[in-house]
Design a protein around this motif. Sequence first.
Motif, PDB file in Angstrom:
ATOM      1  N   GLU A 185      -8.513  -0.173   5.770  1.00  0.00           N
ATOM      2  CA  GLU A 185      -8.981  -1.196   4.833  1.00  0.00           C
ATOM      3  C   GLU A 185      -7.830  -2.094   4.390  1.00  0.00           C
TER       4      GLU A 185
ATOM      5  N   ARG B   3      -8.679   5.907   6.226  1.00  0.00           N
ATOM      6  CA  ARG B   3      -9.573   4.814   5.831  1.00  0.00           C
ATOM      7  C   ARG B   3      -8.864   3.824   4.920  1.00  0.00           C
ATOM      8  N   ARG B   4      -8.040   4.328   4.028  1.00  0.00           N
ATOM      9  CA  ARG B   4      -7.304   3.428   3.129  1.00  0.00           C
ATOM     10  C   ARG B   4      -6.365   2.518   3.915  1.00  0.00           C
TER      11      ARG B   4
ATOM     12  N   LEU C 198       1.100   5.227  -0.250  1.00  0.00           N
ATOM     13  CA  LEU C 198       0.311   6.429  -0.011  1.00  0.00           C
ATOM     14  C   LEU C 198       1.195   7.658  -0.210  1.00  0.00           C
TER      15      LEU C 198
ATOM     16  N   LEU D  51       0.856  -1.184   0.000  1.00  0.00           N
ATOM     17  CA  LEU D  51       0.000   0.000   0.000  1.00  0.00           C
ATOM     18  C   LEU D  51       0.894   1.237   0.000  1.00  0.00           C
TER      19      LEU D  51
ATOM     20  N   THR E  58      -9.379  10.403   4.638  1.00  0.00           N
ATOM     21  CA  THR E  58      -9.382   9.503   3.484  1.00  0.00           C
ATOM     22  C   THR E  58      -8.188   8.564   3.521  1.00  0.00           C
TER      23      THR E  58
END
Length: 286
Positions: A179, A175-176, A161, A159, A172
Amino acid sequence: MLPSFYCIGAPKAGTTWLYACLAEHPDVFLPEFKEVNWFRGWDGRPSPYATRSLAPYEALFARARGDQPRGDVSPGLLGADCAELLYELTPDATIIAILRDPAERAPSQYQMLAGRHRMPFSFDALCADPGRHDPHEILRDGFYARHLAPYVERFARVLVLRFEELRASPATLWRRVCEGIGADPGFEPRALGTRVNAAGSYVAPAFYELRVRVAEGLARAGFDGTRRAIKRTGLPKLVDRITRRPAQNPPLTPEQRARLLAVYAEDVRALSALLPEQDFCAWLAA
């Protein structure tokens, strides 16, 4: 009992904020201190745990529930050696990286280090001679494609970012992350909208260095419980409040930015090729 996710960096890109938010989440288990540095030591030094078995590291996560996301937030777990070792230990883990415009990140890291150590050169000198010897590896930490490629090659879940996302909408990005690691994304931590680990400098950098050496010594001697007990007293935070003063990151001059962009241009293009769903070339705008 080993981590189900690792946050590997980048330094000065929001990892302390992420640790603070994750530490509040009831679904998530973290060790009691950020930057365990089991696999790579502080400031590029060898890990103090290098000669020890893995059992004490596992013990850091022993209180986690079996189905609970468990994380190690240690920015600096960079390069093929770390990627290979983590894959051997936890091939199903999620890797998290928060990346920041490398030309912006470098002065932020320099300011952090200058507030803690007696730096052997100025930031302007580093920009003027990027190939000079740097024991703190300030510019090296910004070669994201080089550091991430071994993880992307091995792990199914990486992931990536952006610090810009954190600035624009921390909720936002939060939340990513939730998840991505399997935690409830509806939980809202108190730290969500706060600035964590802002720039600062220590009144006596030698005192900070002594503190790091003591922590390393305790870790090397196997006294992790002592480190945790000291942290629980709140003494480190109290000392920080007494000895640390706010500071401002040095503004980049156009000349410095141009030099840094020249250093990072090839790597930024390689990063966009490595992660084709994201385009990082906007960082190259002067």
